[in-house]
Structure formats: C-alpha cells, structure tokens
Motif scaffolding. Structure first.
Motif, PDB file in Angstrom:
ATOM      1  N   SER A 121       0.827  -1.210   0.000  1.00 31.03           N
ATOM      2  CA  SER A 121       0.000   0.000   0.000  1.00 31.03           C
ATOM      3  C   SER A 121       0.863   1.263   0.000  1.00 31.03           C
ATOM      4  N   THR A 122       2.074   1.159   0.505  1.00 35.71           N
ATOM      5  CA  THR A 122       2.993   2.317   0.513  1.00 35.71           C
ATOM      6  C   THR A 122       3.593   2.544  -0.860  1.00 35.71           C
ATOM      7  N   SER A 126       5.780  -0.931  -6.818  1.00 34.24           N
ATOM      8  CA  SER A 126       7.013  -1.681  -6.599  1.00 34.24           C
ATOM      9  C   SER A 126       6.826  -3.161  -6.961  1.00 34.24           C
ATOM     10  N   ALA A 127       7.640  -3.645  -7.867  1.00 38.31           N
ATOM     11  CA  ALA A 127       7.556  -5.060  -8.267  1.00 38.31           C
ATOM     12  C   ALA A 127       7.877  -5.982  -7.106  1.00 38.31           C
ATOM     13  N   SER A 128       8.867  -5.607  -6.293  1.00 37.31           N
ATOM     14  CA  SER A 128       9.234  -6.453  -5.151  1.00 37.31           C
ATOM     15  C   SER A 128       8.108  -6.500  -4.129  1.00 37.31           C
ATOM     16  N   GLY A 473       2.083  -8.271 -11.104  1.00 31.48           N
ATOM     17  CA  GLY A 473       1.847  -6.886 -11.452  1.00 31.48           C
ATOM     18  C   GLY A 473       0.387  -6.558 -11.671  1.00 31.48           C
ATOM     19  N   LEU A 474      -0.469  -7.598 -11.808  1.00 31.07           N
ATOM     20  CA  LEU A 474      -1.901  -7.360 -11.964  1.00 31.07           C
ATOM     21  C   LEU A 474      -2.501  -6.689 -10.731  1.00 31.07           C
ATOM     22  N   LEU A 475      -1.746  -6.724  -9.627  1.00 30.47           N
ATOM     23  CA  LEU A 475      -2.226  -6.043  -8.431  1.00 30.47           C
ATOM     24  C   LEU A 475      -2.272  -4.533  -8.639  1.00 30.47           C
ATOM     25  N   ALA A 476      -1.596  -4.029  -9.662  1.00 31.13           N
ATOM     26  CA  ALA A 476      -1.582  -2.585  -9.911  1.00 31.13           C
ATOM     27  C   ALA A 476      -1.554  -2.329 -11.407  1.00 31.13           C
ATOM     28  N   LEU A 477      -2.704  -2.358 -12.068  1.00 31.43           N
ATOM     29  CA  LEU A 477      -2.784  -2.118 -13.496  1.00 31.43           C
ATOM     30  C   LEU A 477      -2.841  -0.619 -13.774  1.00 31.43           C
ATOM     31  N   THR A 483      -6.618   1.443  -9.111  1.00 36.27           N
ATOM     32  CA  THR A 483      -5.240   1.108  -8.763  1.00 36.27           C
ATOM     33  C   THR A 483      -4.717   1.919  -7.578  1.00 36.27           C
ATOM     34  N   LYS A 484      -4.988   3.201  -7.584  1.00 38.50           N
ATOM     35  CA  LYS A 484      -4.421   4.048  -6.539  1.00 38.50           C
ATOM     36  C   LYS A 484      -4.867   3.636  -5.146  1.00 38.50           C
ATOM     37  N   ASN A 485      -6.064   3.103  -5.055  1.00 40.53           N
ATOM     38  CA  ASN A 485      -6.599   2.749  -3.735  1.00 40.53           C
ATOM     39  C   ASN A 485      -6.601   1.244  -3.471  1.00 40.53           C
ATOM     40  N   LEU A 486      -6.262   0.475  -4.504  1.00 37.78           N
ATOM     41  CA  LEU A 486      -6.394  -0.977  -4.381  1.00 37.78           C
ATOM     42  C   LEU A 486      -5.582  -1.542  -3.228  1.00 37.78           C
ATOM     43  N   ALA A 487      -4.282  -1.290  -3.205  1.00 33.85           N
ATOM     44  CA  ALA A 487      -3.418  -1.867  -2.177  1.00 33.85           C
ATOM     45  C   ALA A 487      -3.861  -1.434  -0.784  1.00 33.85           C
ATOM     46  N   LYS A 488      -4.201  -0.147  -0.667  1.00 33.53           N
ATOM     47  CA  LYS A 488      -4.643   0.355   0.628  1.00 33.53           C
ATOM     48  C   LYS A 488      -5.971  -0.304   1.027  1.00 33.53           C
ATOM     49  N   THR A 489      -6.859  -0.476   0.041  1.00 31.60           N
ATOM     50  CA  THR A 489      -8.147  -1.119   0.330  1.00 31.60           C
ATOM     51  C   THR A 489      -7.953  -2.550   0.804  1.00 31.60           C
ATOM     52  N   LEU A 490      -7.077  -3.279   0.100  1.00 28.49           N
ATOM     53  CA  LEU A 490      -6.795  -4.662   0.501  1.00 28.49           C
ATOM     54  C   LEU A 490      -6.193  -4.709   1.894  1.00 28.49           C
ATOM     55  N   SER A 491      -5.248  -3.829   2.154  1.00 27.33           N
ATOM     56  CA  SER A 491      -4.600  -3.795   3.468  1.00 27.33           C
ATOM     57  C   SER A 491      -5.613  -3.485   4.561  1.00 27.33           C
TER      58      SER A 491
END
Length: 594
Positions: A121-122, A126-128, A473-477, A483-491
């Motif tokens: 989410s940060t 980042s691929a890693s 990388g599909l986690l951030a298309l 995309t901008k909120n996806l990682a934060k939403t999942l977290s």
C-alpha cells in the motif's frame, strides 16, 4: 474314638493341607500376573452323630473379589478411555496450531501477509512489494491447505480407530460368551471357576475401555452384559457391533453409523457416552470438525474479501425500480424457506446484463420491501446462473425467500433504487487474490447450512502466481481506475474487523480481524485442551487409586501366602505324624494277637 476314625481324620488333614498348599503355590506363582485374583481354599470340619469329629473336607476353591468394586472400576475405566482419547487428539491439534502467542502458526501467516499488504500500500508500483504480497498470500493459502489436510487426516485416523475399537469389542464379547458357557458348566459340576472368571473380567475390562457397559451376575455364574442404554450385548449369545470404516471424510461427513448385528436402520452411535469409542466420536464429529469449519469459515472470508473491487460501472441503462431475489437453489425443491445467517441471494439477470442501479460493496446495508434489513458480507457471481450473488447477514426483521421471489430490494444504504440505472458486472475470480473456494452451503435435500472444504482448496489465484505463469503486477494495473486505492483497500480489509456469521468450536460469531479470529481459534483450543488434559490426568489417577484399593483386597500378598505355606506345611507334617503313630499302634495290636 476308634483308630480307624483317627486314621481317617489324619488322612483328611493330609488331603486338606495338600489342597491348600496347591492353592498357595498357584497364588504365589501368579502374584504378578495381570488380572489374577487371590484364590481361597475353604475347609469344613466333618462330624458324625455320636462319634464326634470325623476330619476335614476341602470345599470348592473361590476367588476373593468385590464385585461392586469391579463394576466401579469398569465404569471409571470407560470415562478414562474417553478423556484420554479426547486429550490425545487435542494435543495433536495444539501441535498443528503451534504456540498460542499471536494465533500460532496460522496467526503468524496472517500477520506476515498483512505486513506485505501494508508494504504494498505504501509503494503499489514496486515489483518487489507486489511479489512479496503474492508470496505471502500463497504462503497463507498453503498454511491453510496444510492445516486442513492435517485435520482431515486426524478425522480419518479417528474413524479408522473406531473400527479397530469395534473389532476389539466384538472379539471380547465373543470371549465373554464362551467363558460364560465354561463357567456355568464348571459351576454346575462343583468345579472351581475362579481362573475362568479372572479371564472373563479381563475381557470385560477391555470392553469397558472402549465403551460404557453394565453387568450383572446370575446365580449360575453367567455374566450378562448390556449397554448403559439397556441394549443387550451378551445374554447367552453375544451380539456383534457393525461398523464400516470410511476411506475418507469430508467436512460435512460424520463417523458412519454403528449398529447391532447389521441392523443398520438402528444407529446406536449417539448412545456411546464413555469409553474410547465415545472419545473418538466426539473428537472426529465435534472437536476436529469444529476446527475444520473454523478454517473453512476463515478461508471463505479471506476469499470473499480479497476482491480488487466489488463492481465496475459499464454504461447507463434504464432498469426497474426494484429487483427480486431468491436464495441459491441447488434443486427445484430447495429454493425456499426462512433465511438463516449467513445466506446467499441472487440478483435476477435481465437479458444479457445485470440490471442494477448502484455498485454493491461489502458492508452495504440492504432494505427489503417488508422493512427487513441485511448487511452484505461478500459479493460474487453465481457461475451457475450468471446472477450477481450476495452473502448477507440479517440485521433486523425477518424475511423468507421463495421461487418465484416474493420480496424485493428497495434501498441500498438508505438510497432508493430506481430511475436511471447502470449495469454492474459482478466480481469473478479474475478480480481476487484467492481462488478455488465454493461459498454455496445448502444441501440438495434439506436446505440445511453446511460448510464446504474451503480451507483445503483455497489457493492464490493462478493469474497472480508467477510459478503458474501469472503476473503479480496485476495487483496494480495502469489503466485500472481503482489502482491508486487498491493496495490500501486490501490492506485495510485484512486489518479491519469482519463479521463471522457462524459460532463454531467454541469461537462465537461476531466481529473479528483475521488475526484475532486465528488467535481465538488457537486460544479456545488451548483452553479446551488444558481442561481435557486435567480431566484425563485426574481420571487416570482415580482409576489407579481404585485399582490399588482392589489389589489390597483381591491381590496376592506374597508374605501372607508364605506364612500360610508354613502353617499348612506344619499341618501336613502333623497329620503325617498322626498317620505314622496310628500305623504303629495297629502294628502293636497285631503283634499282641501273634
């Protein structure tokens, strides 16, 4: 008293002492033999009218026992068998969970996954970070797979051990039947039955280890055996318990029925209250099944809440003001009834599109035309019908479903449906971190709620798994508006409190984070395991105490037997001396005649 009578007295003393010495010898030689009880040789004096004492006669040897004590030991042995069996399985569950701190092995996997999501989410680009999130998601799914398999293996092992216990019970019931015949025959002939009764008691003890029984002894020496529920096991002939050992057990399966003499229409499984079999039934059908369903419920919630988004707006389209719904139907005869928590609702498809006026999200409140309300717990597509599927929990009021539908959704979060509507495409596996979870739960016959083996099947979606040709990388298309909120939403989803609809295995329904639910699972099992261990230890010590008390009465005291040995040796020598003296007197009388 004549010399002849004196000689008979002395000879009877020799025989009595000889018989007593034989019994003493048997007692001493079997002092350490399991199940052997002290044998006693009773003696009775013989008297003829007008002649006084006429010697001594040995009666039938009997064993020195307390039948009431033996019944109590068998009863407590059954309880020991149950508690020891339950303790064994709970210890194995504890080993599987690991240390109770932070939810054990499962809690650690959830925490690692959540940490990876926080990192993603940060820096979502980042691929890693993407690879790390995918790797931890896969590790979590694998952990759940492994634990589900371990639970399944334990359940199958428990079911197999029921078969072994039933076989042991049947073998010993047959032995009791045969020993009853030998004992009643010997009893009728006035022969000793003590050793046969010792062997029979050992067979009864083995039966009692496996199941709770009651017994009573007839005047003929025969022992009648029956269950605590009053079913005859041995009365003349022995019955046979019937049981078919399963090769596998799914989450919804229980231990097969146990019947008598193949009468499968009468299942006596519920009548086992103590003994190893009762412990196995409880462990497999309750304890382990509860753990399996806790894992399944967690897997379902992970699957249901691992979506990238809960709806994608396509284009404007006019739709009806309300939309009928019905519970997922597995057969034409299983599509109505009162809604239970959680339940699954389908939004009816109109033509080739889903006619919905808004996006549907987890946590939204639905209001129905009868005023009842419910909260959306998950959104998915019913692949069988193509309808949008909701997993909901009732909040207030009550509602039933039927086909055709008899109620409608009228409000979402207090906003009325109607007017210009937009097509909303429901979530499919392409929009999830996890896959391979079936969240339909209604049986095809009764409509009852039952769990599927979600924890055994859940996996990282193949489209995200690099080892299967997927792309993390599909986690951030780049072209995804979410995309901008996806990682934060999942977290946020994986740290937020979730609604758990089913009370299972001592963990009540309610609101939990994933980590707290895992911790509750582990701590609840630890509490139950600790209590069961204490019960098992107490019961084992109690049985040992009863056996010790019985041994004082029924066991062989070698010192006492050696003292008796000296007594009867002296008695034998004295009787032999009397015989010698009388022989000398007869010789003297014969010499006078010469």
């Amino acid at each position: 008293m004549s010399l002849s009578l004196s000689l008979n007295n002395a000879l009877s003393g020799l025989r009595a002492a000889q018989n007593s010495l034989a019994v003493i010898s048997s007692n001493v030689s079997n002092a350490k033999t399991a199940g052997y009880t002290k044998k006693v040789q009773p003696q009775t004096n013989v008297a003829y009218p007008g002649q006084g004492g006429a010697g001594v006669v040995s009666q039938t040897v009997y064993r020195q026992t307390d039948e009431l004590m033996r019944r109590e030991i068998r009863k407590e042995t059954s309880t020991e068998g149950r508690t020891a069996t339950e303790n064994t399985f709970l210890k194995q569950i504890q080993t599987m969970f690991g240390k109770t701190e932070n939810g054990g092995r499962l809690g650690s996997s959830i925490t690692s996954f959540n940490n990876a999501l926080n990192a993603l989410s940060t820096t979502p680009e980042s691929a890693s970070a993407q690879l790390s999130a995918v790797a931890e998601a896969k590790a979590l799914a694998t952990t759940m797979n492994d634990m589900a398999q371990q639970v399944r293996d334990l359940r199958i092992d428990g079911a197999r051990k029921v078969g072994e216990a039933v076989t042991e019970v049947n073998t010993n019931l047959q032995q009791v039947q045969e020993l009853n015949r030998q004992i009643t025959r010997a009893y009728a002939l006035g022969q000793p039955t003590g050793d046969l009764e010792d062997v029979r008691d050992m067979a009864l003890s083995k039966i009692a280890e496996n199941m709770d029984i009651q017994t009573f002894r007839r005047d003929t020496g025969e022992m009648v055996v029956f269950t605590k529920a009053g079913r005859i096991l041995v009365d003349g002939n022995a019955v046979q318990l019937s049981y078919s050992t399963p090769n596998t057990l799914n989450t919804a399966d229980n231990i097969p029925s146990i019947s008598i003499n193949g009468q499968t229409q009468i299942d006596i499984k519920s009548e086992f209250r103590d003994g190893k079999i009762a412990g196995l039934i409880t462990s497999v059908d309750s304890t382990l099944k509860g753990v399996a369903n806790q894992l399944n419920q967690l897997a379902e919630t992970l699957y249901g809440n691992s979506a990238r988004t809960t709806g994608v707006v396509d284009q404007a389209q006019i739709g009806p003001p309300s939309y009928p719904f019905g519970r997922l139907a597995t057969t034409p005869n299983n599509n109505s009834g009162t809604v239970t928590n959680p339940t699954y609702l389908d939004i009816t498809r109109t033509g080739a599109t889903l006619q919905l006026g808004v996006n549907f999200n987890i946590g939204d409140t639905l209001t129905f035309n009868n005023g009842a309300t419910a909260r959306i717990e998950a959104v998915d597509v019913n692949t069988a019908s193509g309808n949008l599927r909701f997993k909901v929990t009732a909040l207030s009021g009550g509602f039933t479903v039927a086909s055709p539908a008899n109620q409608n959704i009228t409000l979402i979060n207090g906003v009325a449906l109607g007017g210009a509507a937009a097509n909303v495409t429901g979530i499919d596996d392409g929009f999830r971190l996890f896959a391979n979870v079936d969240i339909t739960h209604y049986t095809s016959t009764t409509g009852a709620y039952e769990f599927r083996d979600a924890a055994a099947s859940i996996s990282l979606h193949a489209g995200l798994d690099p080892s299967k040709g997927g792309n993390a990388g599909l986690l951030a298309l780049s072209n995804d508006p979410f995309t901008k909120n996806l990682a934060k939403t999942l977290s946020d989803t994986f740290t937020a409190v979730q609604s758990i609809g089913q009370s299972i295995g001592g963990v009540s329904s309610g609101s939990y984070s994933y980590a707290s639910y895992a911790k509750s699972m582990v701590s609840q099992n630890a509490i139950v395991a600790s209590k069961t261990k204490a019960d098992s230890d107490f019961q084992s010590e109690f049985v040992r105490s009863l056996q010790s008390q019985a041994a004082e009465l029924e066991g062989v005291n070698v010192d006492e037997e050696m003292a008796n040995l000296v007594t009867y040796q002296n008695a034998y020598s004295a009787s032999a001396r009397v015989v010698t003296t009388i022989n000398q007197m007869f010789d003297t009388l014969l010499g006078i005649g010469a």
